[in-house]
Design an enzyme around this catalytic site. Structure first.
Site, PDB file in Angstrom:
ATOM      1  CG  ASP A   2     -77.816  35.777 -54.700  1.00  0.00           C
ATOM      2  OD1 ASP A   2     -76.933  34.937 -54.419  1.00  0.00           O
ATOM      3  OD2 ASP A   2     -78.174  36.674 -53.928  1.00  0.00           O
ATOM      4  N   GLY A   3     -78.423  32.571 -55.210  1.00  0.00           N
ATOM      5  CA  GLY A   3     -79.174  31.567 -54.462  1.00  0.00           C
ATOM      6  C   GLY A   3     -78.667  30.139 -54.591  1.00  0.00           C
ATOM      7  CG  ASN A   4     -75.958  29.098 -57.684  1.00  0.00           C
ATOM      8  OD1 ASN A   4     -77.095  29.230 -58.108  1.00  0.00           O
ATOM      9  ND2 ASN A   4     -74.877  29.360 -58.403  1.00  0.00           N
ATOM     10  N   GLY A   5     -76.038  28.704 -53.209  1.00  0.00           N
ATOM     11  CA  GLY A   5     -75.616  28.160 -51.922  1.00  0.00           C
ATOM     12  C   GLY A   5     -76.809  27.744 -51.085  1.00  0.00           C
ATOM     13  NE  ARG A  15     -71.369  28.732 -50.644  1.00  0.00           N
ATOM     14  CZ  ARG A  15     -72.346  29.644 -50.661  1.00  0.00           C
ATOM     15  NH1 ARG A  15     -73.308  29.594 -49.758  1.00  0.00           N
ATOM     16  NH2 ARG A  15     -72.351  30.595 -51.558  1.00  0.00           N
ATOM     17  CG  HIS A  19     -71.662  27.347 -56.974  1.00  0.00           C
ATOM     18  ND1 HIS A  19     -72.356  28.539 -56.941  1.00  0.00           N
ATOM     19  CD2 HIS A  19     -70.848  27.363 -55.885  1.00  0.00           C
ATOM     20  CE1 HIS A  19     -71.965  29.242 -55.883  1.00  0.00           C
ATOM     21  NE2 HIS A  19     -71.055  28.547 -55.222  1.00  0.00           N
ATOM     22  CD1 TRP A  51     -61.982  38.502 -57.859  1.00  0.00           C
ATOM     23  CD2 TRP A  51     -61.223  36.407 -57.945  1.00  0.00           C
ATOM     24  NE1 TRP A  51     -61.786  38.174 -59.184  1.00  0.00           N
ATOM     25  CE2 TRP A  51     -61.315  36.887 -59.270  1.00  0.00           C
ATOM     26  CE3 TRP A  51     -60.766  35.096 -57.748  1.00  0.00           C
ATOM     27  CZ2 TRP A  51     -60.974  36.123 -60.381  1.00  0.00           C
ATOM     28  CZ3 TRP A  51     -60.420  34.341 -58.868  1.00  0.00           C
ATOM     29  CH2 TRP A  51     -60.533  34.849 -60.162  1.00  0.00           C
ATOM     30  CG  LEU A 113     -78.073  34.951 -77.048  1.00  0.00           C
ATOM     31  CD1 LEU A 113     -79.011  36.047 -76.541  1.00  0.00           C
ATOM     32  CD2 LEU A 113     -78.402  33.626 -76.365  1.00  0.00           C
ATOM     33  NE  ARG A 170     -79.466  39.714 -55.728  1.00  0.00           N
ATOM     34  CZ  ARG A 170     -78.350  40.193 -55.216  1.00  0.00           C
ATOM     35  NH1 ARG A 170     -77.975  41.406 -55.504  1.00  0.00           N
ATOM     36  NH2 ARG A 170     -77.610  39.470 -54.403  1.00  0.00           N
ATOM     37  NE  ARG A 176     -77.269  42.458 -51.307  1.00  0.00           N
ATOM     38  CZ  ARG A 176     -77.785  41.911 -50.193  1.00  0.00           C
ATOM     39  NH1 ARG A 176     -78.628  42.579 -49.450  1.00  0.00           N
ATOM     40  NH2 ARG A 176     -77.439  40.689 -49.840  1.00  0.00           N
ATOM     41  CB  SER A 178     -74.891  42.905 -55.773  1.00  0.00           C
ATOM     42  OG  SER A 178     -75.684  42.651 -54.642  1.00  0.00           O
TER      43      SER A 178
END
Ligand code: IPE
Ligand code: MG
Length: 241
Positions: A2-5, A15, A19, A51, A113, A170, A176, A178
């Site tokens: 999380d946090g790309n934007g 944004r 990504h 989506w 892996l 996360r 959270r 999610s």
């Protein structure tokens, strides 16, 4: 992941730039796991709920996804990575579904892996699908309701052949889960960081592992019981004659 934007917004960039930077952080993690002998890595790439983002962002993410699949698979295969996708695959375009299938087939023999990519994935959907499959077996007379227990559900959940994750990470500061791997995370150690995903690097991952190493996993038992398990006092672990 999380946090790309926010990473992009801080740089006053679209944004999508975030990504793209996030995709680089994925490679850093894969390298780390390969170097350090971590045997399974599951990445939450795109949730069932994602989506609902603006069509432009979803479209750009799909393009990024397709490009990454095309670009990385040969190298992943060479490095001993087995790639698998979990989630509602039918929601992706034909070409993406085809690339996913190819990536899985091409790397199926690898075991260094396990790289699992959760795409159009939701933990509740995962549990619902397991319930549906059990119900179908009951309706067809192949299964008795009394046989439905944790083992039966666990066997039909995504990634059933792998052990549940030891560590959940996360990024991006939100505390959270999610809708990620809800069933599988029951006893997973949780680790959160404010670091935005594109900034996630080997040092941060090492920090997570160091913190993990200091945790005591009790699985509902007492600390004394856990210690007793680790230091056998009888001879049952001695070599037998
Ligand atoms: C996570 O970064 C990447 C995906 C969900 C595909 P976000 O896009 O959620 O980044 P923020 O939360 O807006 O910073
Ligand atoms: Mg986010």
């Amino acid at each position: 992941m999380d946090g790309n934007g926010r990473w992009a917004a801080r740089r006053r960039r679209p944004r999508m730039i975030g990504h793209r930077a996030g995709a680089r952080a994925v490679n850093v993690c894969i390298d780390f796991c390969l170097e350090r002998g971590i045997q399974a890595l599951t990445l939450f790439a795109f949730s069932s709920e994602n989506w609902g983002r603006p069509a432009e962002e979803v479209g750009a993410l799909m393009k990024l996804f397709l490009n990454a699949l095309e670009r990385e698979v040969v190298e992943l295969e060479r490095r001993g990575v087995r790639v698998r996708f979990v989630g509602e695959r039918s929601r992706f375009s034909g070409p993406i579904q085809q690339r996913m299938q190819e990536a899985e087939t091409r790397t199926a023999h690898n075991e260094r892996l396990h790289l699992n990519v959760a795409a159009s994935y939701g933990g509740r959907q995962d549990i619902a699908a397991a319930a549906r499959s059990l119900a179908e077996d009951v309706a067809a007379g192949r299964l008795h309701p009394e046989q439905i227990d944790e083992t039966a559900i666990g066997a039909r959940i995504a990634l059933a052949d792998l052990p549940p994750p030891d560590l959940f990470i996360r990024t991006g500061g939100e505390l959270r889960v999610s809708n990620f791997l809800l069933w599988q995370l029951a006893y997973t150690e949780l680790w959160f960081t404010d670091t935005l995903w594109p900034d996630f690097d080997a040092a941060t991952l090492q920090q997570a592992l160091d913190d993990y190493a200091a945790r005591e996993r009790r699985y509902g038992l007492t600390a004394a019981q856990i210690v007793a398990r680790q230091t056998p006092t009888d001879t049952k672990d001695a070599p037998s004659a």
